[in-house]
Scaffold this motif. Structure first.
Motif, PDB file in Angstrom:
ATOM      1  N   TYR A 133       0.827  -1.206   0.000  1.00 17.02           N
ATOM      2  CA  TYR A 133       0.000   0.000   0.000  1.00 17.02           C
ATOM      3  C   TYR A 133       0.864   1.260   0.000  1.00 17.02           C
ATOM      4  O   TYR A 133       0.621   2.201  -0.766  1.00 17.02           O
ATOM      5  N   LEU A 134       1.864   1.285   0.879  1.00 17.50           N
ATOM      6  CA  LEU A 134       2.696   2.481   0.991  1.00 17.50           C
ATOM      7  C   LEU A 134       3.439   2.762  -0.307  1.00 17.50           C
ATOM      8  O   LEU A 134       3.522   3.913  -0.762  1.00 17.50           O
ATOM      9  N   LYS A 135       3.971   1.702  -0.927  1.00 16.28           N
ATOM     10  CA  LYS A 135       4.704   1.899  -2.179  1.00 16.28           C
ATOM     11  C   LYS A 135       3.760   2.347  -3.304  1.00 16.28           C
ATOM     12  O   LYS A 135       4.135   3.142  -4.173  1.00 16.28           O
ATOM     13  N   GLN A 136       2.551   1.847  -3.271  1.00 19.29           N
ATOM     14  CA  GLN A 136       1.557   2.260  -4.273  1.00 19.29           C
ATOM     15  C   GLN A 136       1.247   3.744  -4.138  1.00 19.29           C
ATOM     16  O   GLN A 136       1.190   4.478  -5.136  1.00 19.29           O
ATOM     17  N   ARG A 137       1.076   4.192  -2.885  1.00 16.83           N
ATOM     18  CA  ARG A 137       0.791   5.607  -2.664  1.00 16.83           C
ATOM     19  C   ARG A 137       2.014   6.481  -2.972  1.00 16.83           C
ATOM     20  O   ARG A 137       1.876   7.593  -3.491  1.00 16.83           O
ATOM     21  N   GLU A 138       3.200   5.999  -2.620  1.00 15.97           N
ATOM     22  CA  GLU A 138       4.419   6.748  -2.916  1.00 15.97           C
ATOM     23  C   GLU A 138       4.570   7.010  -4.410  1.00 15.97           C
ATOM     24  O   GLU A 138       5.037   8.077  -4.828  1.00 15.97           O
TER      25      GLU A 138
END
Length: 584
Positions: A125-130
């Motif tokens: 999730y975090l990498k997707q948002r980044e």
């Protein structure tokens, strides 16, 4: 712990971790003195320039009484609000925040009946948002470690720090649990150093800040009070604070020699410093509780008071500690908290005016990390599997079996099956008249079937020493009456029974107290008592324990519970003992 068990654990850890010496009987056998080589306290300005990673045996519980909130109304029928179009005059910056991870690297939980959590899913999730905004900072709000499952705790919570490093976190603050093993161990996890159990550790790749924890010897904060990070040329100041209640939540040795000052005063003092430097975009990482409704309605908790009292130059406050949802605007400050255990994160989008360098708009979304519809991050998944392999021989050892569920959920009287069972184990370990167990120290349930050492560790992860002491009957009564203070906190008990009346004034609610033979507790007689060292030091506000006499250190609570389980029939049955009765 039996000799053969000690030998097994020592040999296993020597083999797996490759160090010299025996496994400590308690994770709390750490230095109580300060690390004199503390990190430099002068705040620094750093320019973000880093490569973001490319995207590419579950366990756990869903019960609220273990700190996990599974019912999340905002995820059932979420209002799809289209964000406003980006204003080209302003710099678009994204802050992704987590709080209260507690080393839950490989734990899946249920949210509204669906699997959520695990850090490999959180990472995805975090990498997707980044990927949506190159100007992204990752922040955390404390309690990253402590009360952790074996996959992290058995390796001194180094795996959790390594994963935060791998994800590229930019800044964080401390929670109360970062002090569980004392300042020396906290500094080692941040700065790096050697531990007798795990060897050398490189430490954290990112700065940690806290403005309201003072070393009484030096008069200085134990970590830098704030940090300025430049994103696309825009300076953002981050100030960290932790709840002043920390000394009542941690064993005395964990906070010895520390002073926890008022959060608002510490924030405002450092806001003034930042303003002198021309920093106008200011974010507070506050390990303090707060909650709000799904759409920001009815905000409550310490965060509301903090938001109302801090300098208006503060733009955003990240909260934590009570594992709740918060997404509200209070006195023009955006205040957010995203549950716990990696089951959610905060996505805060801000716009900064390059002329004034101030935040001109801010909005937040609290995102639950449902596992459905997203592929776990392979790199983080492989790291978890590596940690699991290291601890598997210890964690998977079967120590007993039960035909019934042992749950920590309390009935209307304030008693739980697992609470009774643990109190019995502790009383047995030290052969005392009574035993008292704090419910907050019970972190998981025990399911029917085989019971592994890892399951027991997850139930009692703090490795607290048990203390044998002498208390008068009157002190025992006074102790039980302390259960109703600022909040109700029902001790789990062994060796006595009592009734209590909710209609009586606080301090007078305990009525009849009887011994197992039916006789009344004698207020003038001395009794032998067992409690863990957290309670013995007055933890959770049970200050009567500090008046007890003849204190002797016994075995670790985990060992006492493992031995008690091992001594039971296989399988054993156990039910609630009805030791606490509420009367009307």
């Amino acid at each position: 712990m039996k000799l053969i068990d000690k030998v097994f654990l020592s040999l296993t850890i020597l083999t797996l971790i490759g160090i010299m010496g025996n496994q400590p009987t308690s994770a709390r056998v750490l230095e109580d003195t300060y690390n004199q080589n503390q990190m430099a306290l002068q705040p620094q300005v750093v320019e973000v320039s880093r490569q973001k990673p490319t995207k590419v045996k579950d366990q756990g519980l869903s019960e609220v009484y273990h700190g996990h909130k599974s019912n999340r109304p905002e995820t059932l029928n979420p209002k799809k609000v289209k964000p406003p179009a980006a204003d080209s005059r302003f710099k678009q910056v994204q802050l992704l925040g987590i709080n209260d991870l507690h080393g839950q690297l490989n734990v899946t939980r249920k949210v509204n009946g669906k699997p959520a959590g695990r850090v490999d899913y959180l990472a995805a999730y975090l990498k997707q948002r980044e990927a949506e905004n190159k100007n992204t900072l990752l922040v955390h709000d404390g309690d990253m470690v402590g009360a952790s499952p074996p996959v992290s705790a058995l390796l001194q919570d180094e795996p959790t720090i390594e994963i935060l490093n791998k994800l590229g976190f930019d800044i964080g603050t401390v929670g109360n649990h970062e002090f569980d093993e004392g300042v020396t161990e906290l500094q080692r996890l941040i700065k790096g150093g050697t531990h007798p159990k795990t060897g050398n550790f490189a430490g954290s790749n990112f700065p940690w800040v806290v403005a309201n924890v003072i070393n009484e010897k030096t008069g200085k904060t134990i970590l830098p009070p704030y940090q300025v990070i430049k994103v696309n040329g825009m300076p953002i100041g981050f100030i960290g604070v932790v709840t002043t209640e920390t000394p009542t939540l941690v064993v005395p040795s964990g906070v010895a020699g520390l002073k926890f000052t008022d959060e608002v005063e510490a924030i405002n003092q450092n806001v003034e410093e930042l303003k002198k430097q021309g920093v106008k975009s200011i974010v507070v990482l506050a390990h303090n509780p707060g909650t709000s409704g799904p759409n920001g309605e009815n905000p409550t908790g310490q965060l509301v008071d903090i938001a109302n009292r801090v300098d208006d130059e503060v733009d955003i406050i990240f909260g934590g500690h009570n594992h709740a949802h918060m997404n509200a605007t209070i006195d023009n400050k955006l205040v957010v908290q995203s549950y716990s255990y990696g089951t959610a994160f905060s996505d805060v989008d801000i716009e900064i005016d390059p002329k004034t360098k101030d935040i001109v708009s801010k909005r937040a979304e609290i995102v639950t990390t449902f596992q459905e519809g997203i592929v776990p991050d392979l790199e983080i998944k492989q790291m978890i599997e590596g940690y699991e392999a290291k601890v598997a021989p210890i964690v998977n050892r079967v120590v007993g079996s039960t035909s019934t569920e042992l749950t920590a959920k309390q009935n209307e009287n304030g008693e739980s099956v697992l609470g009774d069972f643990i109190a019995d184990a502790q009383r047995k370990a030290l052969n005392t008249d009574f035993a008292f167990m704090n419910p907050g120290g019970i972190r998981a349930d025990i399911d029917p079937g085989d019971i592994t050492w890892g399951e027991v560790y997850t139930v009692q992860p703090f490795n607290n020493d048990l203390i044998k002491m002498t208390m008068s009957g009157q002190q025992v009564r006074d102790l039980l009456n302390q259960q109703w203070g600022a909040k109700t906190n029902m001790l789990q008990i062994s060796g006595l029974n009592y009734t209590w009346d909710p209609n009586k004034p606080a301090g007078q609610r305990v009525m009849s107290i009887k011994l197992p033979d039916g006789t009344e507790l004698d207020p003038n007689k001395s009794y032998s008592v067992t409690a863990n060292n957290f309670l013995s030091g007055g933890g959770d506000g049970f200050t009567v324990f500090t008046k007890a006499q003849n204190k002797e250190v016994g075995p670790v609570d985990l060992d006492a519970l493992v031995n008690f389980i091992s001594a039971q029939p296989k399988p054993f049955t156990y039910s609630i003992q009805n030791r606490i009765q509420r009367v009307q």
